[in-house]
Motif scaffolding. Structure first.
Motif, mmCIF file in Angstrom:
data_model
loop_
_atom_site.group_PDB
_atom_site.id
_atom_site.type_symbol
_atom_site.label_atom_id
_atom_site.label_comp_id
_atom_site.label_asym_id
_atom_site.label_seq_id
_atom_site.Cartn_x
_atom_site.Cartn_y
_atom_site.Cartn_z
ATOM 1 N N GLY A 1 -2.158 -2.873 -6.077
ATOM 2 C CA GLY A 1 -1.802 -1.642 -6.772
ATOM 3 C C GLY A 1 -2.522 -1.437 -8.080
ATOM 4 O O GLY A 1 -2.298 -0.446 -8.781
ATOM 5 N N GLY B 1 -8.859 0.033 -4.827
ATOM 6 C CA GLY B 1 -9.288 0.949 -3.766
ATOM 7 C C GLY B 1 -9.583 2.338 -4.305
ATOM 8 O O GLY B 1 -10.577 2.971 -3.925
ATOM 9 N N THR B 2 -8.735 2.810 -5.223
ATOM 10 C CA THR B 2 -8.930 4.139 -5.824
ATOM 11 C C THR B 2 -10.276 4.203 -6.527
ATOM 12 O O THR B 2 -11.067 5.133 -6.330
ATOM 13 C CB THR B 2 -7.804 4.401 -6.864
ATOM 14 N N THR C 1 -11.621 -6.017 2.336
ATOM 15 C CA THR C 1 -11.168 -6.889 3.426
ATOM 16 C C THR C 1 -9.806 -6.419 3.948
ATOM 17 O O THR C 1 -9.515 -6.573 5.132
ATOM 18 C CB THR C 1 -11.103 -8.361 2.970
ATOM 19 N N ARG D 1 -6.875 -4.306 8.467
ATOM 20 C CA ARG D 1 -5.980 -3.293 9.052
ATOM 21 C C ARG D 1 -6.626 -2.651 10.284
ATOM 22 O O ARG D 1 -5.957 -2.367 11.271
ATOM 23 C CB ARG D 1 -5.602 -2.232 8.008
ATOM 24 N N GLN E 1 1.216 -12.509 2.792
ATOM 25 C CA GLN E 1 0.456 -13.743 2.516
ATOM 26 C C GLN E 1 -1.028 -13.523 2.792
ATOM 27 O O GLN E 1 -1.417 -12.463 3.282
ATOM 28 C CB GLN E 1 1.016 -14.871 3.382
ATOM 29 N N ARG F 1 -10.550 -13.697 -2.893
ATOM 30 C CA ARG F 1 -9.165 -13.826 -3.325
ATOM 31 C C ARG F 1 -8.759 -15.275 -3.535
ATOM 32 O O ARG F 1 -7.612 -15.540 -3.921
ATOM 33 C CB ARG F 1 -8.265 -13.262 -2.226
ATOM 34 N N ARG G 1 2.493 5.225 -2.529
ATOM 35 C CA ARG G 1 1.166 5.673 -2.063
ATOM 36 C C ARG G 1 1.130 5.934 -0.561
ATOM 37 O O ARG G 1 1.912 5.377 0.203
ATOM 38 C CB ARG G 1 0.097 4.660 -2.452
ATOM 39 N N ARG H 1 2.932 -10.438 -2.460
ATOM 40 C CA ARG H 1 1.487 -10.234 -2.675
ATOM 41 C C ARG H 1 1.114 -10.505 -4.127
ATOM 42 O O ARG H 1 0.064 -11.071 -4.426
ATOM 43 C CB ARG H 1 1.092 -8.816 -2.257
ATOM 44 N N ALA I 1 -4.453 2.871 -17.744
ATOM 45 C CA ALA I 1 -4.886 4.174 -18.268
ATOM 46 C C ALA I 1 -4.949 5.185 -17.131
ATOM 47 O O ALA I 1 -4.841 4.824 -15.953
ATOM 48 C CB ALA I 1 -6.256 4.025 -18.924
HETATM 49 P P1 AP5 Z 1 -4.799 1.427 -5.053
HETATM 50 O O1 AP5 Z 1 -6.132 1.878 -5.542
HETATM 51 O O2 AP5 Z 1 -4.440 1.727 -3.621
HETATM 52 O O3 AP5 Z 1 -4.552 -0.111 -5.389
HETATM 53 P P2 AP5 Z 1 -5.291 -1.421 -4.896
HETATM 54 O O4 AP5 Z 1 -5.609 -2.232 -6.110
HETATM 55 O O5 AP5 Z 1 -6.429 -1.085 -3.969
HETATM 56 O O6 AP5 Z 1 -4.098 -2.111 -4.162
HETATM 57 P P3 AP5 Z 1 -3.906 -2.727 -2.696
HETATM 58 O O7 AP5 Z 1 -2.424 -2.780 -2.479
HETATM 59 O O8 AP5 Z 1 -4.711 -2.003 -1.679
HETATM 60 O O9 AP5 Z 1 -4.431 -4.129 -2.927
HETATM 61 P P4 AP5 Z 1 -4.049 -5.358 -2.167
HETATM 62 O O10 AP5 Z 1 -5.004 -6.267 -2.819
HETATM 63 O O11 AP5 Z 1 -2.655 -5.801 -2.176
HETATM 64 O O12 AP5 Z 1 -4.251 -4.932 -0.632
HETATM 65 P P5 AP5 Z 1 -5.395 -5.240 0.404
HETATM 66 O O13 AP5 Z 1 -5.525 -4.090 1.289
HETATM 67 O O14 AP5 Z 1 -6.612 -5.752 -0.289
HETATM 68 O O15 AP5 Z 1 -3.688 2.078 -5.998
HETATM 69 C C1 AP5 Z 1 -2.308 2.002 -5.693
HETATM 70 C C2 AP5 Z 1 -1.631 3.361 -5.965
HETATM 71 O O16 AP5 Z 1 -1.638 3.600 -7.362
HETATM 72 C C3 AP5 Z 1 -2.372 4.535 -5.328
HETATM 73 O O17 AP5 Z 1 -1.422 5.409 -4.782
HETATM 74 C C4 AP5 Z 1 -3.094 5.221 -6.469
HETATM 75 O O18 AP5 Z 1 -3.144 6.617 -6.286
HETATM 76 C C5 AP5 Z 1 -2.280 4.831 -7.671
HETATM 77 N N1 AP5 Z 1 -3.132 4.574 -8.828
HETATM 78 C C6 AP5 Z 1 -4.316 3.914 -8.861
HETATM 79 N N2 AP5 Z 1 -4.817 3.875 -10.113
HETATM 80 C C7 AP5 Z 1 -3.912 4.507 -10.895
HETATM 81 C C8 AP5 Z 1 -3.840 4.805 -12.293
HETATM 82 N N3 AP5 Z 1 -4.812 4.427 -13.145
HETATM 83 N N4 AP5 Z 1 -2.753 5.492 -12.741
HETATM 84 C C9 AP5 Z 1 -1.765 5.882 -11.891
HETATM 85 N N5 AP5 Z 1 -1.794 5.641 -10.569
HETATM 86 C C10 AP5 Z 1 -2.828 4.963 -10.076
HETATM 87 O O19 AP5 Z 1 -4.776 -6.492 1.185
HETATM 88 C C11 AP5 Z 1 -3.674 -6.343 2.068
HETATM 89 C C12 AP5 Z 1 -3.405 -7.669 2.772
HETATM 90 O O20 AP5 Z 1 -4.552 -8.047 3.577
HETATM 91 C C13 AP5 Z 1 -3.189 -8.877 1.853
HETATM 92 O O21 AP5 Z 1 -1.834 -8.974 1.438
HETATM 93 C C14 AP5 Z 1 -3.609 -10.034 2.790
HETATM 94 O O22 AP5 Z 1 -2.612 -10.340 3.724
HETATM 95 C C15 AP5 Z 1 -4.782 -9.452 3.539
HETATM 96 N N6 AP5 Z 1 -6.076 -9.692 2.868
HETATM 97 C C16 AP5 Z 1 -6.928 -8.720 2.394
HETATM 98 N N7 AP5 Z 1 -8.011 -9.281 1.833
HETATM 99 C C17 AP5 Z 1 -7.868 -10.630 1.962
HETATM 100 C C18 AP5 Z 1 -8.649 -11.738 1.555
HETATM 101 N N8 AP5 Z 1 -9.807 -11.559 0.893
HETATM 102 N N9 AP5 Z 1 -8.187 -12.972 1.824
HETATM 103 C C19 AP5 Z 1 -7.046 -13.172 2.501
HETATM 104 N N10 AP5 Z 1 -6.225 -12.150 2.902
HETATM 105 C C20 AP5 Z 1 -6.643 -10.895 2.630
#
Ligand code: AP5
Length: 216
Positions: A10, A14-15, A31, A36, A57, A88, A127, A172, A200
């Motif tokens: 969060g 990604g944004t 990743t 997904r 996890q 990670r 989101r 997470r 910000a």
């Molecule tokens: P967003 O930009 O979606 O946040 P993010 O940092 O991309 O968060 P994620 O939840 O996607 O990260 P994650 O690391 O948990 O998930 P991932 O898919 O990598 O922003 C969130 C929200 O806030 C949005 O709605 C946005 O509009 C809003 N927002 C953004 N900036 C803002 C701001 N400045 N002000 C206000 N609002 C704002 O991983 C998912 C799962 O996959 C993991 O749990 C794990 O099981 C697996 N996985 C993925 N990669 C690996 C890896 N490398 N190794 C092992 N497992 C992995």
């Protein structure tokens, strides 16, 4: 240019990655998105990853590093990469070094999005994305201009991630603190880490990242 966006779930990785893709034609290598897609397609990787992801996890280092290597191989040599959600763990950071070196690439910047974890649960549970083009939205912070219609592609269907509930988000975050935050010193010794205030406004975060990259 090859950069890592680092921060807890969060934080806005990604944004901000999507914005860099739109502005500079870089490629977002998430990743999470790759996994997904594998889950949706029920590939062998997806079948292994599904339950792990739903529990909040981490999927095995070998699986995610292989995904990253394959994606880089499919990219033109001159296209910049934004690593979003990878590496990670310390073994993933080591793998990334080897993966980049073997392809004649190097890391230019590691940008840490500095955030207040308490605010992130609201960000994540609010989101959603367009089911057609994947553009991200938020119930409070980023609504479509016309309610129910995607600004980018005009689609009318939206979806939410199964791991975006409060309990999984807390797991997470704990995984991030235990396994991901400790990789920062590796990059600090290389002098390539910059910090941005991820609390910000989104446009301000983008401007700060552009300033670091020298692309503003
Ligand atoms: P967003 O930009 O979606 O946040 P993010 O940092 O991309 O968060 P994620 O939840 O996607 O990260 P994650 O690391 O948990 O998930 P991932 O898919 O990598 O922003 C969130 C929200 O806030 C949005 O709605 C946005 O509009 C809003 N927002 C953004 N900036 C803002 C701001 N400045 N002000 C206000 N609002 C704002 O991983 C998912 C799962 O996959 C993991 O749990 C794990 O099981 C697996 N996985 C993925 N990669 C690996 C890896 N490398 N190794 C092992 N497992 C992995």
């Amino acid at each position: 240019m090859n950069i890592i966006l680092l921060g807890p779930p969060g934080a806005g990785k990604g944004t901000q990655a999507q914005r860099l893709v739109e502005r500079h034609g870089m490629k977002q290598l998430s990743t999470g998105d790759m996994l997904r897609a594998a889950v949706k397609a029920e590939t062998p990787v997806g079948l292994k990853a599904k339950a792990v992801m739903e529990a909040g996890q981490l999927v095995s280092d070998e699986i995610v590093s292989a995904l990253i290597g394959d994606e880089l191989d499919a990219m033109p040599a001159g296209q910049g990469a934004i690593f979003d959600g990878y590496p990670r763990t310390a073994p993933q950071a080591e793998s990334l070094d080897a993966i980049l070196a073997s392809r004649g690439r190097k890391l230019d910047h590691v940008i840490e999005l500095d955030v207040n974890e308490d605010a992130l649960v609201e960000r994540i549970t609010g989101r959603y994305t367009c089911a057609s083009c994947g553009k991200g939205y938020h119930d409070t912070f980023e609504k479509p201009v016309v309610e129910g219609t995607c600004d980018k592609c005009g689609g009318h269907e939206f979806k939410r991630r199964p791991d975006d509930n409060e309990e999984t988000v807390r797991t997470r975050m704990a995984e991030y603190r235990a396994k991901t935050a400790p990789i920062l010193p590796i990059y600090e010794t290389q002098g390539i880490v910059s910090r941005v205030d991820g609390m910000a406004d989104m446009d301000e975060v983008t401007a700060a990242i552009e300033a670091i990259l020298g692309t503003r």
